[in-house]
Design a protein around this motif. Structure first.
Motif, PDB file in Angstrom:
ATOM      1  N   ALA A  46       0.210   1.428 -12.655  1.00  0.00           N
ATOM      2  CA  ALA A  46      -0.454   2.665 -12.285  1.00  0.00           C
ATOM      3  C   ALA A  46      -1.743   2.793 -13.080  1.00  0.00           C
ATOM      4  O   ALA A  46      -1.980   2.057 -14.047  1.00  0.00           O
TER       5      ALA A  46
ATOM      6  N   LEU B 216       4.692  -0.422 -12.551  1.00  0.00           N
ATOM      7  CA  LEU B 216       5.396   0.032 -11.359  1.00  0.00           C
ATOM      8  C   LEU B 216       6.322  -1.063 -10.820  1.00  0.00           C
ATOM      9  O   LEU B 216       7.494  -0.810 -10.535  1.00  0.00           O
TER      10      LEU B 216
ATOM     11  N   LYS C 110       7.624   4.180  -0.835  1.00  0.00           N
ATOM     12  CA  LYS C 110       7.575   4.846  -2.142  1.00  0.00           C
ATOM     13  C   LYS C 110       6.230   4.615  -2.829  1.00  0.00           C
ATOM     14  O   LYS C 110       5.687   5.529  -3.466  1.00  0.00           O
TER      15      LYS C 110
ATOM     16  N   PHE D   8       3.725   7.541  -3.961  1.00  0.00           N
ATOM     17  CA  PHE D   8       3.335   7.671  -5.371  1.00  0.00           C
ATOM     18  C   PHE D   8       1.813   7.605  -5.509  1.00  0.00           C
ATOM     19  O   PHE D   8       1.209   8.362  -6.276  1.00  0.00           O
ATOM     20  N   GLU D   9       1.186   6.711  -4.742  1.00  0.00           N
ATOM     21  CA  GLU D   9      -0.271   6.590  -4.772  1.00  0.00           C
ATOM     22  C   GLU D   9      -0.906   7.896  -4.315  1.00  0.00           C
ATOM     23  O   GLU D   9      -1.867   8.390  -4.924  1.00  0.00           O
TER      24      GLU D   9
ATOM     25  N   GLU E 146      -0.553  10.608  -7.014  1.00  0.00           N
ATOM     26  CA  GLU E 146      -1.419  10.374  -8.174  1.00  0.00           C
ATOM     27  C   GLU E 146      -2.897  10.470  -7.810  1.00  0.00           C
ATOM     28  O   GLU E 146      -3.749  10.514  -8.703  1.00  0.00           O
TER      29      GLU E 146
END
Length: 453
Positions: free
Chosen positions: A402, A408, A422, A426-427, A430
Motif C-alpha cells: 500500500a 498487501l 478486495k 481497498f484501493e 484509500e
C-alpha cells in the motif's frame, strides 16, 4: 623565477596543520602519529606563513574559522606564494561563501568537514600527498624535457647518431609525461568520489545517493562502450551533482523536493547552478560541471536552470537525470513515498517524452536490470497492470504494498476473483492507484483473448 626542483623525492613529506584551537591540533597530531610524513603545527595564519618561509611544506590543512586571518585567506596567500603546496580546508561550518572563496582564491585540493571521520581524513591526506607527488613528478619531467631540448639545440647537425639517441630519450620522456598526466586525471576522479563520501555525511544512510548513482553510471558507460573521457566526466558529475546542497539545513536535505514550499523550493532550483559554480575553476572538472548544471533540465523544456529542451540538453545531463531520479525516488527525496526499483522505473517510463529522453528510457531500464537483481520490469513475461485489469489465475511477480508501506500481498500469490475484488475495494477506500506486477500464464492469457474477441 623558475622553481628549482629536487632530483629525487627521498625526503619525508611535510604536513602543516593550522588551527587556533590547541585541542584540535593535539587531536590531529595524535591521529597522524606514525604516518609516513612529518607533522608541523601552527596556531595562526601568520605563524603558518613564518614556518613556510623557513622550510618547504608539501601540504597545508587549515581550519576555516580563525581570528585575524581565516583559513580561506591563508590558503589564498599560500596559493600566491607557494603554488605547488597542496591546500586543504578543514571546517565545522557549512559556510558556502567561505568554501567558494577557498576554492576560487585558494584553489584548494579538498574540503573536509568537522567533526571528521579518522579513516576518511587519513585517506584524504594520503591521496592528497600522492597527488602532490604526481604533480611534482610532472613538473620535474617538464623541466627535464626543457633542459633536454636546450641541449638538443646545441648539438651539431652532423652528429646523426647522437641526435637519434637524444630523440629516443625525448620520446621516452614524452611517454612518461603522458602517463603522469593520465595519473593526474585519474586522481581527480578518485578525489571527487572521496569528496562525495564526505558530503554524504550530511545525510542519514537511508538518504545517501551518490555511491549508487556513481555505480549505475559506470555500468551504463561500460555496457555501451562510452569513451574514457565521457565516462570520466559522467563519474565525476555523479559524485558531485549535489555539492550545491551542502549549505542547506538538515531538514531541507531530507525533505522530498515535491514537498518543498516557497523559499526552500527556490533554493532547491538553484542547487545545480551552485554546484557548477563551485567546480568551474578546476579545469579537469569543467565538462563534468556542465553536466551537473543541466541535469535538472527536462525533455519538454520545463526544467531548470535554463529550460533547455530535447537534444539541446547535453547527452550526459540527460543520462545523469535518469540515474539521479531513479535513485532519489527510492530514497524518498522526490516524492513523499519511497518507491522500490520497479516502481521507480514505472514512474520514469510514464514520464518518457516529458521529463526524460524517450530514446534513453528503455535503454536505461535494461541497464538497471543488469545493475540490480530485483528489477522485474525488464522481464518480458512481467506485465504492469491496474487492479481493474487483473484476472483470476494471474501470479504476482513482486510484493504489492500500500502507499503507506503496508504489505498487501506477497510475490508468488495466485490471484482469484474475490481477492481482486478486495484489492479494488481497498484501493478505492484509500484513494490510491496501485501498479501491480504480474505474470500471466498461457491459459489465462488465452482465456482473456477469447473474452475480448
Amino acid at each position: 623565477m623558475e622553481e628549482q626542483l629536487p632530483t629525487t623525492l627521498t625526503d619525508r613529506p611535510k604536513v602543516l596543520l593550522v588551527d587556533d584551537e590547541e585541542s584540535i591540533l593535539s587531536s590531529l597530531r595524535r591521529l597522524l602519529r606514525g604516518q609516513p610524513y612529518d607533522v608541523l603545527l601552527a596556531t595562526s595564519g601568520a605563524q603558518a606563513l613564518e614556518i613556510m618561509a623557513q622550510q618547504p611544506i608539501d601540504l597545508v590543512m587549515s581550519d576555516a574559522r580563525m581570528p585575524n586571518m581565516d583559513g580561506a585567506t591563508l590558503l589564498a596567500h599560500i596559493h600566491q606564494l607557494y603554488p605547488t603546496t597542496t591546500r586543504i580546508l578543514l571546517t565545522g561550518y557549512a559556510d558556502l561563501p567561505t568554501i567558494i572563496k577557498a576554492i576560487n582564491d585558494g584553489q584548494i585540493h579538498r574540503y573536509i568537514s568537522k567533526p571528521w571521520n579518522d579513516e576518511e581524513l587519513l585517506l584524504t591526506l594520503r591521496q592528497a600527498l600522492e597527488h602532490h607527488h604526481s604533480e611534482h613528478e610532472r613538473r620535474r619531467l617538464v623541466q627535464l624535457t626543457r633542459q633536454q631540448n636546450d641541449q638538443l639545440k646545441t648539438l651539431n647537425s652532423t652528429l646523426e647518431k647522437h641526435v637519434a639517441a637524444r630523440t629516443s630519450e625525448l620520446q621516452q620522456t614524452a611517454d612518461m609525461l603522458d602517463l603522469a598526466y593520465e595519473e593526474l586525471k585519474h586522481s581527480y576522479v578518485t578525489g571527487t568520489e572521496v569528496f562525495s563520501l564526505l558530503a554524504n555525511l550530511r545525510l542519514p544512510p537511508a538518504k545517501q545517493t551518490n555511491r549508487q548513482i556513481i555505480e549505475l553510471v559506470r555500468v551504463y558507460c561500460k555496457l555501451h562502450g562510452l569513451d574514457e573521457g565521457t565516462s570520466r566526466d559522467l563519474t565525476m558529475a555523479a559524485a558531485l551533482y549535489n555539492i550545491g546542497k551542502l549549505s542547506w539545513t538538515d531538514s531541507m536535505m531530507i525533505t522530498p523536493s515535491d514537498m518543498l514550499h516557497h523559499i526552500d523550493r527556490d533554493r532547491y532550483r538553484e542547487y545545480p547552478k551552485q554546484s557548477e559554480s563551485l567546480l568551474m575553476t578546476l579545469d579537469p572538472m569543467k565538462d563534468a560541471a556542465r553536466l551537473i548544471l543541466h541535469h535538472q533540465e527536462r525533455w519538454d523544456g520545463s526544467g531548470f536552470p535554463d529550460r533547455l529542451k530535447g537534444e539541446a540538453i547535453p547527452f550526459g545531463a540527460r543520462l545523469l537525470k535518469l540515474a539521479v531520479d531513479f535513485i532519489e525516488l527510492q530514497r524518498g527525496l522526490i516524492l513523499e513515498r519511497q518507491m522500490n526499483s520497479d516502481e521507480a522505473l514505472v514512474y520514469i517510463r510514464s514520464y518518457s517524452g516529458r521529463l526524460y529522453d524517450p530514446e534513453l528510457v528503455e535503454d536505461f531500464i535494461q541497464v538497471c536490470a543488469a545493475y540490480l537483481s530485483d528489477v522485474t520490469l525488464a522481464d518480458p513475461s512481467v506485465k504492469v497492470l491496474t487492479t481493474r485489469d487483473l484476472a483470476p489465475g494471474m501470479i504476482l511477480a513482486r510484493n504489492l504494498n500500500a502507499d503507506n508501506g503496508m504489505l498487501l500481498l506477497n510475490a508468488g500469490k495466485v490471484l482469484n476473483g474475490p481477492l481482486v475484488d478486495k484489492l479494488i475495494a481497498f484501493e478505492t477506500m484509500e484513494g490510491a492507484k496501485y501498479s501491480v506486477f504480474v505474470k500471466i500464464p498461457e491459459e489465462v492469457e488465452a482465456l482473456l483473448e477469447r473474452e475480448t474477441s
